[in-house]
Design a protein around this motif. Structure first.
Motif, PDB file in Angstrom:
ATOM      1  N   SER A 184       0.832  -1.211   0.000  1.00  0.00           N
ATOM      2  CA  SER A 184       0.000   0.000   0.000  1.00  0.00           C
ATOM      3  C   SER A 184       0.861   1.253   0.000  1.00  0.00           C
ATOM      4  CB  SER A 184      -0.924  -0.001   1.222  1.00  0.00           C
ATOM      5  OG  SER A 184      -1.806  -1.099   1.195  1.00  0.00           O
ATOM      6  N   THR A 187       2.210   2.390  -3.468  1.00  0.00           N
ATOM      7  CA  THR A 187       1.247   2.999  -4.399  1.00  0.00           C
ATOM      8  C   THR A 187       0.432   4.104  -3.731  1.00  0.00           C
ATOM      9  OG1 THR A 187      -0.390   1.281  -3.855  1.00  0.00           O
ATOM     10  CG2 THR A 187       1.064   0.870  -5.735  1.00  0.00           C
ATOM     11  N   LYS A 189       0.795   7.187  -3.508  1.00  0.00           N
ATOM     12  CA  LYS A 189       0.695   8.470  -4.211  1.00  0.00           C
ATOM     13  C   LYS A 189       0.358   8.297  -5.698  1.00  0.00           C
ATOM     14  CE  LYS A 189       3.204  11.904  -2.651  1.00  0.00           C
ATOM     15  NZ  LYS A 189       4.292  12.814  -2.225  1.00  0.00           N
ATOM     16  N   ASP A 190      -0.376   7.219  -5.988  1.00  0.00           N
ATOM     17  CA  ASP A 190      -0.840   7.012  -7.361  1.00  0.00           C
ATOM     18  C   ASP A 190      -2.069   7.870  -7.628  1.00  0.00           C
ATOM     19  OD1 ASP A 190       1.150   5.271  -7.970  1.00  0.00           O
ATOM     20  OD2 ASP A 190      -0.090   3.475  -8.089  1.00  0.00           O
ATOM     21  N   TRP A 191      -1.893   9.147  -7.658  1.00  0.00           N
ATOM     22  CA  TRP A 191      -3.016  10.071  -7.826  1.00  0.00           C
ATOM     23  C   TRP A 191      -3.687   9.925  -9.188  1.00  0.00           C
ATOM     24  CZ3 TRP A 191       0.260  14.875  -6.071  1.00  0.00           C
ATOM     25  CH2 TRP A 191       0.573  14.758  -4.702  1.00  0.00           C
ATOM     26  N   LYS A 193      -4.617   7.353 -10.563  1.00  0.00           N
ATOM     27  CA  LYS A 193      -5.552   6.232 -10.550  1.00  0.00           C
ATOM     28  C   LYS A 193      -6.734   6.482  -9.614  1.00  0.00           C
ATOM     29  CE  LYS A 193      -1.959   2.834 -11.639  1.00  0.00           C
ATOM     30  NZ  LYS A 193      -1.302   1.566 -11.198  1.00  0.00           N
ATOM     31  N   LEU A 194      -6.798   7.676  -9.012  1.00  0.00           N
ATOM     32  CA  LEU A 194      -7.852   7.974  -8.045  1.00  0.00           C
ATOM     33  C   LEU A 194      -8.866   8.936  -8.656  1.00  0.00           C
ATOM     34  CD1 LEU A 194      -5.680   8.491  -4.814  1.00  0.00           C
ATOM     35  CD2 LEU A 194      -6.989   6.457  -5.471  1.00  0.00           C
ATOM     36  N   THR A 202      -9.234  12.482 -12.682  1.00  0.00           N
ATOM     37  CA  THR A 202      -8.457  11.841 -11.626  1.00  0.00           C
ATOM     38  C   THR A 202      -7.905  12.914 -10.691  1.00  0.00           C
ATOM     39  OG1 THR A 202      -6.360  11.958 -12.838  1.00  0.00           O
ATOM     40  CG2 THR A 202      -7.754  10.016 -13.210  1.00  0.00           C
ATOM     41  N   LEU A 203      -7.417  12.465  -9.553  1.00  0.00           N
ATOM     42  CA  LEU A 203      -6.835  13.400  -8.597  1.00  0.00           C
ATOM     43  C   LEU A 203      -5.634  14.121  -9.198  1.00  0.00           C
ATOM     44  CD1 LEU A 203      -6.942  14.548  -5.779  1.00  0.00           C
ATOM     45  CD2 LEU A 203      -5.755  12.530  -4.936  1.00  0.00           C
ATOM     46  N   ALA A 215      -4.540  16.120  -1.573  1.00  0.00           N
ATOM     47  CA  ALA A 215      -4.334  14.763  -2.078  1.00  0.00           C
ATOM     48  C   ALA A 215      -3.551  13.973  -1.038  1.00  0.00           C
ATOM     49  CB  ALA A 215      -3.576  14.799  -3.402  1.00  0.00           C
TER      50      ALA A 215
END
Length: 347
Positions: A184, A187, A189-191, A193-194, A202-203, A215
């Motif tokens: 976890s 990933t 800070k995989d903005w 994909k959010l 996305t974010l 964020a």
């Protein structure tokens, strides 16, 4: 091409440099760079003694003021900001450890973080001691949330604390490669994909439109800690492991997490700050910064003089600077770090 020349601050070679000074450091009594240099040397080095002798003579203070005015020695930004002010929070960053996997330590870490951030210093925290998410808590019957929510709590503190009323917080967080929450963390800070509600964005896309849109961990630089066990396994097998490969993939696609290598006798020095100019194994350690500017120094003899007086300045800083709480004073007395860096080599 026209050469920039300031009447008030002739030492600066560009309008950009003078604009930074005027925006961040100039204030009443320190309206020019020359005034600030003089006030700073007096604030930090004046009236400090070793027995009967002053730590710096009047001639040395005069010469040091000249070196700072000429930008041959440049103290850290917190020194510059607090020159001539009532408070003297001269230190740039503090290194904090999550020391115990307890509720009390969770709360204490928040208090330490906020105390340090409010002085204008950045913070770095190693969260590896905290148990993984989902583990049953025997004392309360609940389940552990894991270290990542705690990182987000500290990140939120940083987003609300404008250091000295004018500076964004600088925060660093790390986690050991064997921690069960590493997947976890890698990933976190995989903005890109959010999704953000039903906006269709996305974010990452929202952040590109509005940099201040919140964020996860947006105030925090993150890294994975690699220890001696990881190194020895690599030497034995030639295999860097799945965590490292995923770390590389994430670093290439989003720049984070970074890598923190701590091997052999330095294995416990997992504490960093966001700029990583100091590493430590000691909770509540603190950095103390100034730089020699090779772009302005004219001879080897002058370099020797700048190094000597710059070092004395930093020693004085370890005696004069105010700190956010008692433990930092004790650790500073133990380690007394002098961060004498270099700049201007490209010139």
């Amino acid at each position: 091409m026209a050469t920039f020349k300031s009447n008030r601050n002739p030492e600066f070679r560009s309008k950009f440099s003078e604009d930074i000074f005027n925006l961040k450091y100039s204030h009443a009594g320190c309206d020019t760079w020359q005034q600030l240099s003089s006030v700073l040397v007096q604030d930090v080095c004046g009236d400090l003694r070793e027995g009967e002798e002053p730590l710096m003579t009047k001639d040395e203070m005069s010469q040091l003021t000249k070196y700072i005015t000429e930008l041959k020695f440049v103290p850290g930004g917190r020194y510059l900001y607090y020159a001539g002010r009532k408070n003297r929070y001269y230190n740039n960053c503090f290194l904090l450890a999550a020391e115990d996997d307890t509720r009390e330590d969770w709360a204490n870490l928040s208090w330490k973080s906020e105390s340090c951030l409010m002085t204008g210093g950045g913070i770095g925290v190693d969260y590896s001691v905290y148990r993984e998410s989902g583990r049953v808590l025997a004392g309360t019957g609940g389940v552990a949330s894991g270290p990542i929510p705690k990182m987000e709590m500290i990140n939120s503190i940083g987003s609300r604390v404008m250091q000295g009323g004018s500076r964004r917080s600088a925060i660093y967080a790390s986690l050991n490669w064997k921690h069960n929450d590493i997947p976890s963390f890698l990933t976190a800070k995989d903005w890109d994909k959010l999704p953000v509600g039903d906006t269709g964005y996305t974010l990452k896309q929202i952040k590109e439109q509005d940099f201040n849109f919140p964020a996860p961990l947006d105030m925090t630089n993150i890294s994975v800690n690699y220890d001696t066990e990881w190194l020895l396994n690599y030497w034995k097998t030639g295999n860097v492991g799945e965590v490292f490969l995923k770390n590389v993939e994430q670093a290439l696609r989003s720049a984070e997490p970074g890598f923190s290598f701590n091997f052999m006798e330095n294995e416990n020095e997992t504490l960093r700050n966001a700029c990583t100019e100091v590493c430590s194994a000691d909770d509540s350690d603190v950095c103390n910064l100034g730089s020699i500017n090779f772009g302005r120094i004219e001879s080897v003899a002058e370099l020797a003089s700048v190094v000597e007086l710059g070092t004395k300045f930093l020693v004085c800083g370890t005696l004069r600077a105010q700190l956010p709480y008692d433990k930092v004073y004790a650790v500073r007395e133990k380690n007394r770090r002098l961060g004498l860096g270099v700049m201007g080599l490209h010139e």
